[in-house]
Structure formats: structure tokens, C-alpha cells
Design an enzyme around this catalytic site. Structure first.
Site: not given
Ligand code: GLN
Length: 488
Positions: A79, A154, A178
Site C-alpha cells: 500500500k 482505503s 480499510s
Molecule cells: N473508511 C474509513 C474512513 O474513511 C476507514 C478508513 C481506514 O480504515 N483507513 O475513515
């Protein structure tokens, strides 16, 4: 010939060890697939030279009978939130679009030492804020199950790349879902380990009390293999537990008879998507068939998880992201004064979602509102944590949906309000706030043919049980992993 890009990591390791394939062959097959799969926009940076050099070194180690790492010769992607020494690390942002880290994150270093081959850096929502990759400065990643769909986020680049055979496994990171939500959207497996299981050193910080690294791959066993290499104490991150890392593959006994599995009623609100409910019921039935004892439980503070998460995560983000000031790390946009330079740099360098969260976070931490929002959110976080501790006195694991819907179309996503997109995190944020491990794995398809995943949540540092149950569920669900890939 073996279809090299559809192999599981565990099978590829067997073939490598039997010298039936070489790491260079395996890596080249993935580089070809990456080229065919460019339409997905899964990679921000491809590193073919590095990959081939890694693969050649691995083949040489094998040929010479040298000591091998546990994942020697396996091509993976990272990532683009993990700092990789000498290789651009953008966090999918404009502000870091030219950032070349002078050091390597602990997790990617460990994976390197395990012998993996790095194919490149994959897309994410900007600073990992989002659930679709649509907030990436480098454009949205497409879901291999349908090019009009988002892959989730994400870690959507990781999920899409793993699902489409553009890598064998990938690192992800999970702050509020995410790893688990994109795994569900793309029909793959991923685990958010216990908070404190993996080092956060060198991972671009979003919300430090929640961020956790984890693997994403095409089977439970592959995730177990990867996590073992990623986890463990680190002198650079004092929040990592000083606990030995077990060989998680030994937990995959295939037997879960007598295991107690909790099904919390709060995750079945009126109006739960019927297709998600159907997959959840299927999972519950499969667990019963395997001899587990399924028990109805309650996690009473679940409904507060989403607002608490968005207060805590934004507060921490506003503090973490203050370091991008045009002086360190970043490209600068000049101004007449120092303050103006900061303002110009940050206005230009951050996308709208990141700015929204910095503003929200600054607000909840401001003198007049700190107690009303931040302190209160911290208190409620403790209640959510206690819910899990209480539940785990009664059960060995908890099984719930990973996401409230299958993958959404990019069109639909674009037209949603920010708050509506936040609702997509409703099933993942509680485990994040409690710091407990949670595995997401695909169980079946929606009527429209899209994957739907379930989460298996375990006790703190009991990834073993989570993997054990996940492995049984994976085998009994018999999910067909291949998306009907569309390639350019
Ligand atoms: N979708 C969640 C957010 O927007 C989680 C993001 C994540 O886990 N990095 O914060």
C-alpha cells in the site's frame, strides 16, 4: 502450464521449493498481468526492476541452498502508505506526490527480509481517508468484478490487485475498516490484527490510536503466512506488544467443534441489506454445520461507534497531518509570509476529504469543544471496548457482516454526501475502537454476482482463533475467487 497469477502463496511456495517454478518466472507472470490490468489503476508506482532484482536474488538463494525467508520469492505489492526507502511514497496525495522516503517501514522491511519480491506501490484513499479510493490524487481504482464499481477503501488498490492477480498478496492498513471493507468488495481475504500486533513505524500516520497494518491475500492461510512475517515487537514503535508471534498456520486445524460464536443483535438493524443478511445467515449455518455453538449476544454501545470513530480519527488526523507544512517532506507553495506559505502549501496539497477531516478534527480539539466532543468520545470508546471484553467472557469469536452493501458503483459513490459514505463503516469501526483483531473473508455472491464478506472478530491477540474459524468458513463456503476480470 500452471496459471501462475492465480496461485495461492502457500501453493507457490511449494512449487518454488520443489523447483518446479522460479521466482523470476512467477514475478514475470505478474509483471505481464500488471500491464494487462493497468485499466484497473491499482498501482500508483510499479517497480519492475526492483521486482526482478528481488526475484533473481531469491532464485540464487534457493539454488545455493542458502537460508530462505518464509515467503522467499513471493511477489507482493505494498500500500502506498508504507515508506519504502528510495521508492516514492505518496499516501495517494498531491502533497507527498514527490516524497522519496529515506527509510523503510518496519513491516515492509520485515517482508523484505522474509524474501518477498516487491512489485510496486498500490493505490489508496488519500492518507487512507475514505472507503473507495475515490479520494486518491491518482484517480480511483476500479474493481475487477466490474469496472464501474469501486474496490472499496482505503486499501482498495491492494484489494483490486490481489483479486485480479496483479500480485499474490499485499499490505493494507486499517484504521476503521480499510482492510476489511475492500476485501469484502473485491472477494478476497484480509485481517486487521489486534492493535499493537504490527509496528506502525514508517506507515504514514492517519489516526495513531487506531491505525494497524495487516495482510490482504486470496486465502486465510496466505494471510496467516504473511501476518507472521509482518508482526512483532519493534524498537521504533513502543505501542507494539512484546508478545511472541505464533505460527498462525498451526492454528488451521480444520476443526472448530465446540467453539462458541457470538452473533450480536445490534448488527442486524431494521433495513439491513437483505443480500448481506442472507450471506450472514449462510455463514452462521456453515458454522453450525461445522459443529460450532452459535450464541446470540449483545454489544450494547455499537450504535455509538461511528460518531465516536469520526471524532477520534479526525482529531488524531488533524494533529498527525500538521507535519505537512511545506518545510518538511513536501513540495512548497510560496507565500508572502510564513503563515501564507503554510496555507498555500496545505490548500494546494490536500484533497477536499482530507481538508474536511483536518477541520473537523481541529474543531473537536478546540478549547471550547474539547470536553463536549473529544473527551466524551474517549469515554464512549471505553464503553465500546468493554462491550467486547464482556462478550468475550461468553464466546470465542464474533461473526458479523464486513460492510452494509456489496461494492457500489463509482457513480453512486460520487453522488453521496460525506456522511452517507461514512455510514459504510458502520460494521467495521467498533472492532477498530476496541483494538480487537478482525478477519474479513468472502462467503458468497449477491444476486448481482458481487462478493460479500463476513468478519470474524476475536479477543485481543487471539488471531489464532480468528484464523482457525476463518479457514473452516472459507473451505465450507467454497467461494469462487475469480472475478470476471475485464482487462484492457
Ligand atoms: N473508511 C474509513 C474512513 O474513511 C476507514 C478508513 C481506514 O480504515 N483507513 O475513515
Amino acid at each position: 502450464m500452471t496459471d501462475l497469477v492465480n496461485l495461492h502463496i502457500s501453493d507457490a511456495l511449494d512449487l518454488l521449493n520443489k523447483k518446479e517454478i522460479s521466482s523470476v518466472e512467477l514475478t514475470k507472470a505478474h509483471l505481464v498481468e500488471m500491464e494487462k490490468g493497468r485499466v484497473l489503476n491499482a498501482y500508483i508506482t510499479e517497480t519492475p526492476e526492483r521486482a526482478l532484482a528481488d526475484a533473481e536474488a531469491s532464485d540464487k538463494r534457493r539454488a545455493n541452498g542458502e537460508k530462505l525467508g518464509a515467503l522467499d520469492g513471493i511477489p507482493i505489492a505494498n500500500k502506498d502508505l508504507y515508506c519504502t526507502k528510495g521508492i516514492r511514497t505518496t499516501a495517494a496525495s498531491k502533497i507527498l506526490s514527490k516524497f522519496i522516503p529515506p527509510y523503510e517501514s518496519t513491516v515492509t522491511q520485515k517482508l523484505k527480509e522474509a524474501g518477498t519480491v516487491m512489485l510496486g506501490k498500490v493505490n489508496t484513499d488519500q492518507f487512507a481517508m475514505g472507503g473507495s479510493t475515490a479520494t486518491s490524487y491518482f484517480g480511483v481504482t476500479k474493481n475487477p468484478w466490474g469496472l464501474d464499481l469501486v474496490p472499496g477503501g482505503s486499501s482498495g488498490g491492494s484489494a483490486a490487485a490481489v483479486a485480479a492477480g496483479l500480485c499474490m498478496g499485499a499490505t493494507g492498513s486499517d484504521t476503521g475498516g480499510s482492510i476489511r471493507q475492500p476485501a469484502s468488495f473485491c472477494g478476497i481475504t484480509g485481517i486487521k490484527p489486534t492493535y499493537g500486533r504490527c509496528s506502525r513505524y514508517g506507515i504514514v500516520a492517519f489516526a495513531s490510536s487506531l491505525d494497524q497494518a495487516g495482510p490482504m491475500a486470496r486465502s486465510v492461510k496466505d494471510c496467516a503466512l504473511m501476518l507472521r512475517e509482518m508482526a512483532g515487537p519493534d524498537q521504533f514503535d513502543s505501542t507494539v506488544a512484546e508478545l511472541p508471534v505464533p505460527d498462525y498456520t498451526l492454528a488451521l486445524t480444520g476443526d472448530i467443534r465446540g467453539k462458541k460464536i457470538g452473533i450480536p443483535k445490534e448488527y442486524r438493524p431494521n433495513g439491513l441489506n437483505p443480500e448481506v443478511a442472507k450471506i450472514w445467515d449462510k455463514g452462521i449455518q456453515l458454522l453450525k454445520d461445522a459443529g460450532a455453538e452459535v450464541i446470540d449476544i449483545s454489544l450494547p454501545h455499537t450504535k455509538y461507534a461511528l460518531p465516536v470513530y469520526y471524532i477520534v480519527a479526525c482529531a488524531e488526523a488533524s494533529s498527525n497531518l500538521s507535519r505537512y507544512d511545506g518545510v518538511r517532506y513536501t513540495t512548497r507553495v510560496e507565500g508572502k509570509t510564513l503563515d501564507e506559505m503554510y496555507e498555500n502549501t496545505r490548500t494546494d496539497g490536500f484533497g477536499p476529504e482530507v481538508i474536511r477531516r483536518i477541520l473537523l478534527g481541529t474543531f473537536v480539539l478546540s478549547a471550547g469543544f474539547y470536553d463536549a466532543y473529544y473527551t466524551r468520545a474517549q469515554r464512549v470508546r471505553r464503553l465500546i471496548y468493554n462491550d467486547f471484553v464482556e462478550a468475550f467472557k461468553q464466546v470465542d469469536a464474533i461473526v458479523v457482516p464486513a460492510a452494509p452493501t456489496p461494492a457500489l458503483s463509482y457513480e453512486a459513490f460520487k453522488n453521496m454526501s460525506p456522511v452517507d459514505t461514512y455510514l459504510g463503516d458502520v460494521f467495521t469501526t467498533p472492532a477498530s475502537l476496541a483494538g480487537v483483531p478482525s478477519l474479513s473473508l468472502p462467503i458468497g455472491l449477491s444476486d448481482g454476482g458481487l462478493p460479500i464478506g463476513l468478519q470474524i472478530i476475536g479477543k485481543h491477540f487471539d488471531e489464532n482463533t480468528v484464523f482457525q474459524i476463518g479457514d473452516v468458513l472459507e473451505k465450507s463456503a467454497g467461494f469462487d475467487l475469480n472475478p470476471h476480470r475485464v482487462k484492457g
